[in-house]
Design a protein around this motif. Structure first.
Motif, PDB file in Angstrom:
ATOM      1  N   LEU A  99      -9.839   7.785  -6.611  1.00 40.62           N
ATOM      2  CA  LEU A  99     -10.050   6.502  -5.939  1.00 40.62           C
ATOM      3  C   LEU A  99      -9.664   5.324  -6.821  1.00 40.62           C
ATOM      4  CD1 LEU A  99     -13.465   7.030  -4.104  1.00 40.62           C
ATOM      5  CD2 LEU A  99     -11.174   7.770  -3.415  1.00 40.62           C
ATOM      6  N   ASP A 100      -9.860   5.468  -8.120  1.00 37.90           N
ATOM      7  CA  ASP A 100      -9.589   4.357  -9.034  1.00 37.90           C
ATOM      8  C   ASP A 100      -8.110   4.040  -9.147  1.00 37.90           C
ATOM      9  OD1 ASP A 100     -12.279   4.037  -9.580  1.00 37.90           O
ATOM     10  OD2 ASP A 100     -12.244   5.393 -11.309  1.00 37.90           O
ATOM     11  N   ALA A 101      -7.253   4.976  -8.762  1.00 35.50           N
ATOM     12  CA  ALA A 101      -5.810   4.742  -8.862  1.00 35.50           C
ATOM     13  C   ALA A 101      -5.290   3.878  -7.721  1.00 35.50           C
ATOM     14  CB  ALA A 101      -5.057   6.072  -8.879  1.00 35.50           C
ATOM     15  N   VAL A 102      -6.113   3.638  -6.725  1.00 31.77           N
ATOM     16  CA  VAL A 102      -5.705   2.851  -5.564  1.00 31.77           C
ATOM     17  C   VAL A 102      -6.250   1.431  -5.701  1.00 31.77           C
ATOM     18  CG1 VAL A 102      -5.840   2.625  -3.066  1.00 31.77           C
ATOM     19  CG2 VAL A 102      -5.702   4.903  -4.089  1.00 31.77           C
ATOM     20  N   ASP A 103      -5.348   0.464  -5.852  1.00 38.08           N
ATOM     21  CA  ASP A 103      -5.775  -0.922  -5.993  1.00 38.08           C
ATOM     22  C   ASP A 103      -5.448  -1.718  -4.724  1.00 38.08           C
ATOM     23  OD1 ASP A 103      -3.030  -1.334  -6.118  1.00 38.08           O
ATOM     24  OD2 ASP A 103      -3.015  -1.705  -8.285  1.00 38.08           O
ATOM     25  N   ASP A 104      -5.793  -2.997  -4.735  1.00 36.93           N
ATOM     26  CA  ASP A 104      -5.570  -3.838  -3.555  1.00 36.93           C
ATOM     27  C   ASP A 104      -4.103  -3.927  -3.192  1.00 36.93           C
ATOM     28  OD1 ASP A 104      -8.263  -4.300  -3.450  1.00 36.93           O
ATOM     29  OD2 ASP A 104      -8.172  -6.353  -4.214  1.00 36.93           O
ATOM     30  N   GLU A 105      -3.246  -4.034  -4.194  1.00 41.46           N
ATOM     31  CA  GLU A 105      -1.807  -4.160  -3.932  1.00 41.46           C
ATOM     32  C   GLU A 105      -1.275  -2.929  -3.206  1.00 41.46           C
ATOM     33  OE1 GLU A 105       2.389  -4.980  -6.331  1.00 41.46           O
ATOM     34  OE2 GLU A 105       0.514  -4.746  -7.440  1.00 41.46           O
ATOM     35  N   PHE A 106      -1.746  -1.748  -3.614  1.00 45.47           N
ATOM     36  CA  PHE A 106      -1.318  -0.497  -2.982  1.00 45.47           C
ATOM     37  C   PHE A 106      -1.736  -0.480  -1.512  1.00 45.47           C
ATOM     38  CE2 PHE A 106      -1.471   3.945  -1.836  1.00 45.47           C
ATOM     39  CZ  PHE A 106      -0.437   4.527  -2.543  1.00 45.47           C
ATOM     40  N   TRP A 107      -3.017  -0.782  -1.246  1.00 46.69           N
ATOM     41  CA  TRP A 107      -3.501  -0.816   0.134  1.00 46.69           C
ATOM     42  C   TRP A 107      -2.693  -1.789   0.978  1.00 46.69           C
ATOM     43  CZ3 TRP A 107      -6.510   1.751   3.392  1.00 46.69           C
ATOM     44  CH2 TRP A 107      -7.488   2.639   2.901  1.00 46.69           C
ATOM     45  N   ASP A 108      -2.503  -2.999   0.440  1.00 50.36           N
ATOM     46  CA  ASP A 108      -1.846  -4.051   1.211  1.00 50.36           C
ATOM     47  C   ASP A 108      -0.404  -3.689   1.541  1.00 50.36           C
ATOM     48  OD1 ASP A 108      -4.189  -5.457   1.059  1.00 50.36           O
ATOM     49  OD2 ASP A 108      -3.509  -6.858  -0.485  1.00 50.36           O
ATOM     50  N   LYS A 109       0.307  -3.084   0.584  1.00 52.16           N
ATOM     51  CA  LYS A 109       1.707  -2.707   0.814  1.00 52.16           C
ATOM     52  C   LYS A 109       1.809  -1.617   1.870  1.00 52.16           C
ATOM     53  CE  LYS A 109       6.161  -2.611  -0.085  1.00 52.16           C
ATOM     54  NZ  LYS A 109       7.045  -3.749   0.276  1.00 52.16           N
ATOM     55  N   ILE A 110       0.975  -0.594   1.737  1.00 50.02           N
ATOM     56  CA  ILE A 110       0.997   0.516   2.695  1.00 50.02           C
ATOM     57  C   ILE A 110       0.702   0.021   4.114  1.00 50.02           C
ATOM     58  CG2 ILE A 110      -0.289   2.560   3.442  1.00 50.02           C
ATOM     59  CD1 ILE A 110       1.407   3.415   1.224  1.00 50.02           C
ATOM     60  N   MET A 111      -0.333  -0.780   4.245  1.00 48.78           N
ATOM     61  CA  MET A 111      -0.719  -1.259   5.571  1.00 48.78           C
ATOM     62  C   MET A 111       0.321  -2.216   6.157  1.00 48.78           C
ATOM     63  SD  MET A 111      -3.401   0.292   6.435  1.00 48.78           S
ATOM     64  CE  MET A 111      -4.495   1.415   5.555  1.00 48.78           C
ATOM     65  N   ALA A 112       0.887  -3.058   5.314  1.00 49.01           N
ATOM     66  CA  ALA A 112       1.858  -4.035   5.801  1.00 49.01           C
ATOM     67  C   ALA A 112       3.084  -3.354   6.387  1.00 49.01           C
ATOM     68  CB  ALA A 112       2.262  -4.980   4.674  1.00 49.01           C
ATOM     69  N   VAL A 113       3.601  -2.366   5.715  1.00 48.54           N
ATOM     70  CA  VAL A 113       4.825  -1.706   6.173  1.00 48.54           C
ATOM     71  C   VAL A 113       4.528  -0.672   7.256  1.00 48.54           C
ATOM     72  CG1 VAL A 113       6.810  -0.307   5.499  1.00 48.54           C
ATOM     73  CG2 VAL A 113       5.951  -2.087   3.953  1.00 48.54           C
ATOM     74  N   ASN A 114       3.549   0.213   7.001  1.00 52.72           N
ATOM     75  CA  ASN A 114       3.326   1.367   7.870  1.00 52.72           C
ATOM     76  C   ASN A 114       2.611   1.044   9.180  1.00 52.72           C
ATOM     77  OD1 ASN A 114       4.371   2.598   5.624  1.00 52.72           O
ATOM     78  ND2 ASN A 114       2.686   4.033   5.330  1.00 52.72           N
ATOM     79  N   LEU A 115       1.779   0.008   9.167  1.00 53.73           N
ATOM     80  CA  LEU A 115       0.988  -0.302  10.351  1.00 53.73           C
ATOM     81  C   LEU A 115       1.316  -1.674  10.943  1.00 53.73           C
ATOM     82  CD1 LEU A 115      -1.176   0.592  12.312  1.00 53.73           C
ATOM     83  CD2 LEU A 115      -2.915  -0.161  10.668  1.00 53.73           C
ATOM     84  N   LYS A 116       1.328  -2.693  10.098  1.00 46.92           N
ATOM     85  CA  LYS A 116       1.642  -4.021  10.609  1.00 46.92           C
ATOM     86  C   LYS A 116       3.101  -4.109  11.055  1.00 46.92           C
ATOM     87  CE  LYS A 116       1.317  -8.924   9.392  1.00 46.92           C
ATOM     88  NZ  LYS A 116       1.140  -9.894   8.279  1.00 46.92           N
TER      89      LYS A 116
END
Length: 243
Positions: A99-116
Motif C-alpha cells: 500500500l505504501d508504494a501507491v501515492d496520490d500522483e499514482f492514483w490521480d494518473k490512473i483515474m484520470a486516464v482509465n476512468l475520467k
C-alpha cells in the motif's frame, strides 16, 4: 457495399498494442478511423500511412478539452461519428499488498486516464453518436471484475469503467449502445516482461495460451455488430474469468 465502409470511428490510445490492433481491424473492415495517442506529427503521419485515409489526433483524453478536441477533429475529418472505442489506459505493476508504494500522483494518473478519459470522450461524442444511432465500446479489464490486476488503483479504475459502462448504457439508450470488453492478460510491449503472470495464464487459463491484441480487436468488432446488445461486459481472457 459493406455498410461499415460508410461509418467513422475514434479509437483512443491507438498508436500501439491493443489500440492499434483494434484500429487496424476496424480499418480492414471498412471503417474510417481516427487514431489517437501521444505522438509527434511525423509519428502520427507514419501511423496513418499504414492505413491510407485514416486520421491521427494528438489529444489528452484525460482532460475535457482534449476529448472535445479529439471528437471535433474526427467529425470535421469524416463528417460524422458512428462509434467510439475508449481504449486509452495506463498501468504499472505494484503488488497489492504494498500500500505504501501507491501515492496520490499514482492514483490521480490512473483515474484520470482509465476512468475520467472514457467519461470525457463519451460526453463529447454523445450528440454525434445520437445522430448516427452509434455506440461506445470501453476497454475495461478482467481486473475490474475480479481481485486481480497490475495494482489496486488500476483494478479500481477498471471496476469503475465497468460500472460506467452500465450507467451509460442506461442513460444513453436507445439512441446509443454502450458495451465493454474485459481483457485478461494480453501480450503487449507493456506486459511482455510480466513473466510470472504469463506463466500463470499459460498454466491455468482454460485456453492454455496467452492472449494477443488481435483477440481483443476481434471481440470489439464482434460486439459492435451485435445490434441488440447494450450494457454488456465481454471477458476476453481465455476463460480466466471462470477460475
Amino acid at each position: 457495399m459493406n455498410t461499415e465502409s460508410t461509418k467513422a470511428v475514434i479509437v483512443t490510445g491507438s498508436t500501439s498494442g491493443i489500440g492499434f490492433a483494434i484500429a487496424s481491424r476496424l480499418y480492414a473492415e471498412g471503417w474510417r478511423v481516427t487514431l489517437n495517442g501521444y505522438r509527434t506529427e511525423k509519428e502520427g503521419a507514419d501511423l496513418c500511412a499504414k492505413m491510407p485515409g485514416a486520421d491521427y489526433v494528438d489529444a489528452d483524453v484525460s482532460t475535457s478539452d482534449g476529448a472535445a478536441h479529439l471528437v471535433k477533429t474526427a467529425v470535421a475529418s469524416f463528417g460524422q461519428l458512428d462509434a467510439v472505442v475508449n481504449n486509452a489506459g495506463v498501468a504499472w505493476r505494484i503488488d497489492h499488498s504494498d500500500l505504501d508504494a501507491v501515492d496520490d500522483e499514482f492514483w490521480d494518473k490512473i483515474m484520470a486516464v482509465n476512468l475520467k478519459g472514457p467519461w470525457n470522450v463519451a460526453k463529447a461524442a454523445r450528440p454525434h453518436l445520437a445522430r448516427s444511432s452509434g455506440q461506445i465500446i470501453n476497454n475495461a479489464s478482467l481486473a475490474g471484475l475480479t481481485t486481480t490486476g497490475s495494482s489496486i488503483p488500476y483494478a479500481v479504475s477498471k471496476a469503475g469503467l465497468v460500472h460506467l459502462t452500465h450507467l451509460l448504457a442506461k442513460a444513453l439508450g436507445p439512441e446509443i449502445r454502450v458495451n465493454a470488453v474485459a481483457p485478461g492478460y494480453i501480450d503487449t510491449p507493456l506486459t511482455h516482461e510480466w513473466q510470472s503472470v504469463r506463466d500463470y495464464v499459460e498454466d491455468n487459463a482454460p485456453a492454455r495460451r496467452l492472449g494477443d491484441p488481435e483477440d481483443v480487436a476481434e471481440a470489439v468488432h464482434g460486439v459492435m455488430k451485435m445490434g441488440y446488445v447494450s450494457g454488456a461486459i465481454i471477458p476476453v481472457a481465455g476463460g480466466l474469468q471462470v477460475l
